[in-house]
Design an enzyme around this catalytic site. Structure first.
Site, PDB file in Angstrom:
ATOM      1  N   GLY A 207      42.219  46.909  39.455  1.00  0.00           N
ATOM      2  CA  GLY A 207      41.440  45.753  39.932  1.00  0.00           C
ATOM      3  C   GLY A 207      41.551  44.579  38.986  1.00  0.00           C
ATOM      4  O   GLY A 207      42.390  44.572  38.089  1.00  0.00           O
ATOM      5  N   ASN A 208      40.728  43.578  39.206  1.00  0.00           N
ATOM      6  CA  ASN A 208      40.696  42.423  38.296  1.00  0.00           C
ATOM      7  C   ASN A 208      39.276  41.883  38.232  1.00  0.00           C
ATOM      8  O   ASN A 208      38.377  42.410  38.881  1.00  0.00           O
ATOM      9  CB  ASN A 208      41.709  41.364  38.747  1.00  0.00           C
ATOM     10  CG  ASN A 208      41.373  40.801  40.110  1.00  0.00           C
ATOM     11  OD1 ASN A 208      40.360  40.131  40.282  1.00  0.00           O
ATOM     12  ND2 ASN A 208      42.198  41.123  41.103  1.00  0.00           N
ATOM     13  N   ARG A 209      39.078  40.840  37.472  1.00  0.00           N
ATOM     14  CA  ARG A 209      37.715  40.393  37.165  1.00  0.00           C
ATOM     15  C   ARG A 209      37.157  39.343  38.120  1.00  0.00           C
ATOM     16  O   ARG A 209      36.151  38.706  37.814  1.00  0.00           O
ATOM     17  CB  ARG A 209      37.668  39.828  35.750  1.00  0.00           C
ATOM     18  CG  ARG A 209      37.925  40.892  34.723  1.00  0.00           C
ATOM     19  CD  ARG A 209      37.617  40.352  33.363  1.00  0.00           C
ATOM     20  NE  ARG A 209      38.006  41.323  32.361  1.00  0.00           N
ATOM     21  CZ  ARG A 209      38.439  41.019  31.169  1.00  0.00           C
ATOM     22  NH1 ARG A 209      38.536  39.758  30.817  1.00  0.00           N
ATOM     23  NH2 ARG A 209      38.755  41.965  30.318  1.00  0.00           N
ATOM     24  N   SER A 210      37.790  39.135  39.248  1.00  0.00           N
ATOM     25  CA  SER A 210      37.257  38.125  40.172  1.00  0.00           C
ATOM     26  C   SER A 210      35.884  38.560  40.684  1.00  0.00           C
ATOM     27  O   SER A 210      35.699  39.687  41.141  1.00  0.00           O
ATOM     28  CB  SER A 210      38.219  37.954  41.350  1.00  0.00           C
ATOM     29  OG  SER A 210      37.604  37.186  42.356  1.00  0.00           O
ATOM     30  N   ALA A 274      41.748  36.884  44.206  1.00  0.00           N
ATOM     31  CA  ALA A 274      42.730  37.330  43.214  1.00  0.00           C
ATOM     32  C   ALA A 274      43.302  38.633  43.778  1.00  0.00           C
ATOM     33  O   ALA A 274      42.651  39.679  43.725  1.00  0.00           O
ATOM     34  CB  ALA A 274      42.057  37.540  41.873  1.00  0.00           C
TER      35      ALA A 274
END
Ligand code: PMT
Length: 394
Positions: A207-210, A274
């Site tokens: 995942g990512n931090r969006s 993102a």
């Protein structure tokens, strides 16, 4: 958008009346002139003084000679940009459905040409009763907008549907209705938000931090400017915005499918999400055990949604960049054949992932480049939409 608008806030006799105080306060803080009309039953729960203190205006009662001079139900009906009844009891709903006008509120509603929003609040049994449902159906058919009550614990006991909708949802509906005549009226806007999650096994993902804040701000801003909005969102902790069709997805592939479906009637696609660039080639059916000292995952590319989606609509992309911000963003604009790209400067700790603010440069296909200072994500959203509106006029 609520500044200088006149909102007639009808308040009826329900325990949820205390929440109407918050609503009156928030609408007043947003710059609206809030004219409160209370039924006699409502005044038994909270005194008019509460609303006078919150709105700076005396609640209107056409039978009270000490009430605001010169403002009766006809004047109120004419000056209203919108009428909102929150909380609305089964009694007021029945009276309006039957066309009864025996107090300031019912007379105002009958006389107004403004849109009327009704936010019911009552015990589940009263709400589900076919009489109430028939009355609501009649009102809907006559153009009243109903904000469905929420489910949860009820003051009168038990758990069920009947709680006054969240104030955020009521305000969202007000904005949606009032935005109908604004510069995106009649346009369909699709917005993506959040960070996609690519599964590795049943519990782990890439995942990512969006946080989704930028995408949600865009969706709400487009709604407030009159657009019909579809929000395709990856998992976030943000509440679902009112007046927006929301599709929840998890992976890039799911986002691609949801976007392809949503753009069939779109004028604009704004990809603020993102999207993961890689996904695990295979997803383990069972939780991977940490038995070996290392683990190798083979990653394969996810679909590039912006590049692959086809249709006759404006395409707006985002680029979160840490170096050569404008040049890198411009490359993405060309490669993905976009109309606009919004370059996020993620070297600024107040800009980019998870923040409430963003520092962006908006670049269009024709090379026009506009660098904005650090602004709230909502302000950034409006500045992007200003550019979108300009492009739609061409
Ligand atoms: O959600 P927040 O916490 O508010 O943060 C906002 C944000 C930083 C996530 C957002 O404003 C942002 O910048 N999103 C784009 C992040 C990025 O760098 O994307 P990219 O360079 O990987 O992709 C460029 C564009 O192509 C983006 O519009 C992206 O949505 C899209 N894309 C990317 C990959 C992919 N497989 N398909 C795509 O369509």
């Amino acid at each position: 958008m609520l500044a200088n608008k006149t909102i007639v806030l009808g308040i009826t006799g329900s325990i949820a009346v205390y929440k109407a105080a918050d609503l009156a306060s928030r609408l007043t803080q947003a710059g609206a002139r809030v004219e409160v009309v209370m039924t006699e039953a409502a005044t038994r729960f909270v005194t008019p003084l509460t609303f006078r203190s919150l709105t700076g205006r005396r609640p209107i009662d056409m039978f009270d000679l000490d009430s605001e001079p010169g403002i009766g139900h006809i004047a109120l009906a004419k000056m209203a940009d919108i009428v909102v009844i929150a909380p609305a009891t089964a009694n007021i709903i029945a009276k309006l459905a039957a066309g009864i006008s025996d107090d300031t509120l019912t007379c105002t509603v009958l006389a107004t040409r403004a849109p009327v929003i009704i936010a019911p609040a009552m015990h589940t049994f009263m709400f589900q009763n076919p009489i109430t449902q028939d009355n609501l159906a009649k009102l809907r058919a006559r153009g009243f907008i109903i904000v469905e009550p929420a489910c949860g614990r009820l003051a009168s006991g038990g758990i069920g549907q009947g709680r006054l909708a969240e104030i955020e949802k009521i305000i969202g509906t007000i904005k949606q209705v009032m935005g109908k005549s604004d510069d995106l009226a009649g346009k369909c806007v699709v917005v993506t938000a959040g960070g996609t999650q690519e599964p590795i096994d049943p519990v782990r993902y890439i995942g990512n931090r969006s946080s989704g804040k930028m995408g949600y701000a865009l969706a709400k801003a487009a709604r407030d400017r009159g657009a019909t909005v579809t929000l395709v969102t990856a998992p976030t902790s943000l509440p679902e915005p009112a007046g927006i069709e929301v599709t929840h997805i998890r992976t890039a592939t799911e986002m691609k499918e949801a976007v392809a479906k949503a753009v069939s009637r779109a004028d604009v696609l704004i990809m603020a999400a993102a999207v993961a660039d890689y996904q695990s080639k295979s997803v383990a059916k069972a939780k991977i055990k940490k038995e070996s000292p290392s683990l190798t995952l083979e990653l394969v590319r996810t679909p590039d949604i912006l590049t692959e989606v086809k249709g006759n609509f404006l395409k707006v992309g985002f680029a979160a960049e840490s170096e050569d911000i404008v040049a890198n963003a411009r490359r993405k604009l060309d490669k993905k054949n976009l109309d606009l790209i919004v370059a996020n400067d993620i070297t600024d700790p107040e800009s980019g992932f998870g923040t409430d603010t963003n520092k962006v440069t908006i670049i269009s296909k024709d090379g026009k480049t506009e660098s904005l200072p650090l602004l709230s994500k909502r302000e950034v959203a409006d500045r992007i939409l200003d550019r979108v509106v300009g492009l739609l006029k061409r």
